[in-house]
Design an enzyme around this catalytic site. Structure first.
Site, PDB file in Angstrom:
ATOM      1  CG  ASP A  99      45.668  20.596  68.133  1.00 34.30           C
ATOM      2  OD1 ASP A  99      44.618  20.019  68.296  1.00 34.30           O
ATOM      3  OD2 ASP A  99      45.892  21.850  67.550  1.00 34.30           O
TER       4      ASP A  99
ATOM      5  CE  LYS B 127      42.744  21.101  64.020  1.00 32.89           C
ATOM      6  NZ  LYS B 127      41.574  21.491  64.567  1.00 32.89           N
TER       7      LYS B 127
ATOM      8  N   GLY C 297      46.640  28.985  67.033  1.00 31.94           N
ATOM      9  CA  GLY C 297      48.157  29.212  66.615  1.00 31.94           C
ATOM     10  C   GLY C 297      48.697  30.425  66.878  1.00 31.94           C
TER      11      GLY C 297
ATOM     12  NE  ARG D 287      33.407  38.519  78.416  1.00 32.75           N
ATOM     13  CZ  ARG D 287      33.102  38.095  79.815  1.00 32.75           C
ATOM     14  NH1 ARG D 287      31.556  38.100  79.994  1.00 32.75           N
ATOM     15  NH2 ARG D 287      33.938  38.448  80.727  1.00 32.75           N
TER      16      ARG D 287
ATOM     17  N   GLY E 103      43.832  29.581  70.930  1.00 35.95           N
ATOM     18  CA  GLY E 103      44.514  30.530  71.843  1.00 35.95           C
ATOM     19  C   GLY E 103      44.626  30.234  73.388  1.00 35.95           C
TER      20      GLY E 103
ATOM     21  N   GLY F 215      45.737  23.665  71.530  1.00 38.93           N
ATOM     22  CA  GLY F 215      46.194  23.251  70.026  1.00 38.93           C
ATOM     23  C   GLY F 215      47.825  23.426  70.097  1.00 38.93           C
ATOM     24  CB  SER F 216      50.250  26.102  68.818  1.00 37.97           C
ATOM     25  OG  SER F 216      49.317  25.939  67.746  1.00 37.97           O
TER      26      SER F 216
END
Lengths: 308, 199
Positions: free
Chosen positions: A38, A95, A167, A179, A228, A249-250
């Protein structure tokens, strides 16, 4: 060159065919083993490219900031997306909101290489996702389980990513979703033809796709992980669990030393099964993003629940 | 008939598809990520992927130099798309610091056919093989080749397949089609280089 969207898996002919399933899915095959990062500015895009990212996701705010700021999260400003397209030579993704096919039309017209119909943005339609066959630009969509993945593929998605909980800097939901998808695929492997019809009904997915997964032992499109991932070890974990690559991402630009962390996550993604290399990549990376415990998130702020 | 051992550079990209195509073309196929793994193969495929990422990781993990040396010493190599870029002696518009492995006297232009929206499929006539389904994804083309390089295919007036000695390169992705004739050609090139028992 023709820009007519073609949606079938048609054979090559004398006239070049754009937007075919093979070209859309094949694009994702080229990203395998890689990290998609990101970025919110052209400068960040260059840092990501220099660190070895295989693609960047252009957006206005990273998910951690979307959470912090609240309000409605929408597609990014076209100027900002074009600035990032100009800045790098690797593929650029962007996005659209779930079901907001006009945002997707805009992104296609800007020439982005992949559209992420993303639960990180506020959904525009609480029943329908966009018809992704209507586009030349390929789509990646999130999924928390096999049925959801197959429904997105049935709508034309050419790549799937686990949703995770973007995030948060907490990998627990990405693990749960990966999983889940892998277990459901493994279970299908053992089914005979009689059982596949009932399985399709339970999965709420087309029988043909369910049968294909049962035969292949994998999704018919590339499967990445997202949501995450904050450390090299997180990225390697997702790959060992079966992800063919990762979205971060973050986790990168909310950390102390983005360039170093980005390069470290790239290394750990390639050598995901070599603890020595992952250990070296994990040294002295500085502050990781703070992180949020997913149990503490109110239901309304759980992105993974968005999408149907 | 001997069965050559052919590696696929597995730093990033569509490695799995090349491994499957090579196995179907009667080679023993193995992923290669480390110098010691490179030393054990008779030939190497450089897959499709992101050429900037592949070149960075190859440098970082000490593969680039041994690989250049083996190519110079005549190890057969085949590159598709990003792999074609990596086998070019020169890139027209390289990213800062992007170094190829080289091996074919040619100049390539990255993403020459356009971005993903312009990615396409078309039939390509490949010399010695015939018509193959060409899948072109953000594909490069070859601007020009030196005297030692042989042009095997063109599309729309642009060079899209080249051979120079034991090095082969295509702008398109035969590994995505289930048609293994290009891989069979490469396996044959490896066999010529390593007749039975020569390893």
């Amino acid at each position: 060159m023709s820009s007519t969207p073609t949606t079938s898996t048609q054979q090559a002919t004398d006239t070049p065919a754009t937007g075919t399933a093979r070209v859309k899915r094949g694009m994702a095959e080229q990203l395998k083993g890689g990290v998609i990062m990101d970025v919110v500015t052209p400068e960040q895009a260059k840092i990501a490219e220099d660190a070895g990212a295989v693609a960047v996701m252009a957006l206005e705010r990273v998910p951690a900031d979307i959470r912090k700021d609240g309000g409605v999260a929408r597609m990014s400003d076209p100027d900002m997306i074009e600035g990032i397209i100009e800045a790098v030579s690797i593929p650029v993704m962007a996005k659209s909101r779930i079901g907001h096919f006009v945002e997707a039309q805009i992104l296609q017209s800007l020439g982005v290489d992949y559209i992420d119909e993303s639960e990180v943005l506020t959904p525009a339609d609480e029943v329908n996702h966009s018809d992704k066959f209507a586009f030349t630009t390929p789509f990646v969509c999130g999924a928390t389980n096999l049925g959801e993945a197959l429904r997105r593929i049935a709508e034309g998605a050419a790549m799937i990513r686990s949703k995770g909980e973007a995030g948060t800097g907490n990998v627990v939901e990405a693990v749960r979703h990966m999983r889940q998808i892998k277990n459901e695929i493994a279970r299908l492997r053992g089914y005979d033809n009689n059982e596949l019809y009932a399985a399709a009904k339970e999965l709420r997915a087309p029988y043909e796709l369910v049968k294909e997964v049962s035969e292949l032992g994998k999704l018919p499109v590339v499967l990445f992980s997202a949501g995450g991932v904050a450390t090299p070890a997180d990225a390697a974990l997702m790959r060992q669990l079966g992800a063919e690559g990762v979205f971060v991402g973050s986790g990168i630009f909310k950390s102390g030393d983005p360039a170093k962390r980005a390069a470290a996550i790239v290394k750990a993604t390639t050598f995901y099964d070599d603890p020595k290399i992952i250990a070296d990549a994990s040294r002295n990376l500085g502050e990781a993003m703070v992180g949020i415990n997913c149990d503490e998130l109110p239901e309304t702020e759980r992105y993974a629940k968005r999408g149907w | 008939m001997n069965t050559p051992v052919i590696g696929v550079l597995a730093l990033q990209g569509d490695v799995r598809e090349h491994l499957i195509a090579l196995a179907a073309a009667d080679a023993v196929a193995r992923p290669v990520r480390r110098p010691e793994e490179l030393a054990e193969v008779d030939g190497l495929v450089i897959p499709g992927g992101e050429s900037t990422t592949i070149s960075k990781l190859a440098d970082l993990f000490g593969l680039a130099e041994p690989l250049r040396e083996r190519i110079r010493n005549g190890m057969p190599v085949y590159g598709s798309c990003a792999g074609l870029i990596m086998l070019a002696d020169k890139i027209l518009d390289p990213r800062s610091g992007q170094e190829t492995f080289g091996g074919i006297d040619m100049i390539v232009r990255r993403n020459a056919f356009g971005r993903q929206n312009e990615s396409f499929e078309a039939t390509v006539e490949v010399a010695g093989i015939g018509g193959v389904e060409g899948v072109f994804i953000r594909a490069p083309w070859v601007e020009s080749v030196g005297a030692a390089a042989e042009v095997l295919a063109e599309h729309d007036g642009h060079i899209v397949a080249v051979r120079q000695g034991s090095a082969l390169a295509t702008s398109f992705h035969p590994e995505l089609t289930g048609d293994h004739r290009v891989h069979e050609l490469f396996v044959e090139m490896v066999r010529e280089k390593h007749p039975a028992g020569s390893r």
